[in-house]
Design a protein around this motif. Structure first.
Motif, short mmCIF file in Angstrom:
data_model
loop_
_atom_site.label_atom_id
_atom_site.label_comp_id
_atom_site.label_asym_id
_atom_site.label_seq_id
_atom_site.Cartn_x
_atom_site.Cartn_y
_atom_site.Cartn_z
N GLY A 64 26.36 -6.61 -52.39
CA GLY A 64 25.18 -7.26 -51.83
C GLY A 64 25.24 -7.31 -50.31
O GLY A 64 26.31 -7.31 -49.70
N SER A 65 24.08 -7.38 -49.70
CA SER A 65 24.02 -7.35 -48.23
C SER A 65 24.60 -8.60 -47.59
O SER A 65 24.96 -8.58 -46.41
CB SER A 65 22.56 -7.18 -47.79
N ASP A 66 24.72 -9.70 -48.35
CA ASP A 66 25.23 -10.95 -47.78
C ASP A 66 26.73 -11.11 -48.02
O ASP A 66 27.29 -12.18 -47.77
CB ASP A 66 24.48 -12.15 -48.34
N THR A 67 27.40 -10.06 -48.49
CA THR A 67 28.84 -10.12 -48.71
C THR A 67 29.58 -9.47 -47.55
O THR A 67 28.97 -8.83 -46.68
CB THR A 67 29.23 -9.40 -50.02
N ASP A 68 30.90 -9.63 -47.53
CA ASP A 68 31.72 -8.97 -46.52
C ASP A 68 31.56 -7.46 -46.66
O ASP A 68 31.70 -6.91 -47.75
CB ASP A 68 33.19 -9.38 -46.71
N HIS A 69 31.25 -6.79 -45.56
CA HIS A 69 30.96 -5.35 -45.58
C HIS A 69 29.87 -5.06 -46.62
O HIS A 69 30.01 -4.19 -47.48
CB HIS A 69 32.21 -4.53 -45.88
N GLY A 70 28.77 -5.80 -46.52
CA GLY A 70 27.68 -5.65 -47.45
C GLY A 70 27.04 -4.28 -47.40
O GLY A 70 27.18 -3.53 -46.42
N ASP A 71 26.34 -3.95 -48.48
CA ASP A 71 25.65 -2.67 -48.62
C ASP A 71 26.61 -1.49 -48.65
O ASP A 71 26.24 -0.37 -48.29
CB ASP A 71 24.61 -2.48 -47.51
N THR A 72 27.85 -1.74 -49.06
CA THR A 72 28.81 -0.65 -49.25
C THR A 72 29.16 -0.57 -50.74
O THR A 72 28.88 -1.48 -51.52
CB THR A 72 30.09 -0.87 -48.43
#
Length: 329
Positions: A64-72
């Protein structure tokens, strides 16, 4: 101190009071100075499926985009609890983060990314079907079976990208139907299995030790991990070692975890980059030196306050697993 425990010979389990399992959620520093999530290291799961046409797929999740290194893209996984093996932790985390069914999996190998004092274990499991897997709400954007050849083209999590060449090499072994040859201990290897993972000792190296030890050895297990075996002269010293490990990890200090074998015997997980040739100082000793310049130093001071000043002992730890409302779960 219970002097009767000191009279017990090595190898006995009489008198051991097991410390409670601890959740691994929390930050810890590695020897390289990086902060990592997982007080007892972390593990991720790579389910691998080979279809009848020979194409190989691995299950990855889109963060998810709100996680550490999101969108990976990376692996299902997370922090290990103190009582878990890497495979147990990776499978538990996968079930918590998705509707992945672990019933038809087989553990093939574990690839360790060791940072010194902290490691990430990639657990490769084979599955007999390419099942549809959905993420738990809020954990990730999507889960997808990705052809092996297409993984490098994805926007990978930096840690996963760095370890991918070694993971890919291990996957190639699995694809080719090879399994690591079983290792057996040479004659004379009589130390017990690791109490958490069940791994067997296959090699031993005698280490220097001070007056407080009967013997110290660096041991290697059949799963590739290592630990320092210590037989203490007095059982209280072994208890102190366990207390240092649990309180230190509880406050996030970079210390190895110790496991009781008998009232005077302990395995202490070996940290690459740490000293193994001499008995490491206790957390209390380090705190007394006023090591306050680093994050670990601040936490060591907290350890000193708990143990030396306030008399904190293992008896003050809550026994058993966390309550259902425990926010760490």
């Amino acid at each position: 101190m219970n002097d009767q425990l000191d009279a017990e010979g090595p190898g006995t389990s009489i008198g051991i009071t097991p410390l409670p399992a601890m959740a691994g959620d929390g930050w810890v520093n590695c020897a390289q100075g990086h902060g990592h999530w997982g007080r007892f290291w972390a593990a991720g799961l790579v389910p691998v499926y080979r279809d009848p046409d020979g194409e190989t797929y691995v299950l990855l999740h889109h963060r998810g985009s709100d996680t550490d290194h999101g969108d990976t893209w990376s692996l299902l996984g997370g922090a290990r609890d103190s009582s878990e093996s890497s495979a147990q932790a990776a499978l538990r985390e996968a079930v918590e983060e998705s509707d992945f069914d672990p019933a038809r999996t087989r553990v093939e190998s574990v690839v360790r990314d060791d940072h010194g004092g902290w490691a990430y274990d990639t657990v490769i499991v084979s599955v007999d079907q390419r099942m549809l897997v959905h993420p738990v709400e809020g954990e990730s954007l999507a889960l997808s079976w990705v052809p092996l050849s297409e993984v490098p083209a994805l926007n990978l999590h930096p840690g996963f990208a760095a370890s991918w060449p070694r993971v890919r090499a291990a996957l190639d072994v699995v694809r080719n139907g090879e399994r690591p040859a079983a290792k057996s201990a040479p004659p004379g290897i009589t130390l017990p299995a690791h109490p958490v993972t069940g791994a067997q000792v296959i090699a031993r190296e005698v280490l220097d030790h001070g007056a407080g030890f009967t013997r110290r050895e660096l041991v290697t297990f059949d799963d590739g991990t290592r630990a320092v075996y210590e037989e203490h002269v007095r059982s209280q010293h072994a208890t102190d070692r366990l207390l240092d490990a649990y309180v230190g990890r509880a406050v996030g200090a970079r210390v190895p975890l110790s496991h009781a074998l008998s009232p005077r015997e302990v395995y202490t997980d070996y940290m690459q980059g740490e000293q193994s040739v001499a008995g490491p100082a206790s957390l209390a000793d380090l705190a007394m030196r006023g090591v306050t310049e680093t994050r670990d130093g601040v936490l060591l001071g907290l350890h000193q306050a708990l143990t030396a000043t306030h008399g904190f002992t293992p008896s003050h730890l809550r026994r058993g697993g966390p309550a259902k409302s425990d926010p760490c779960r």
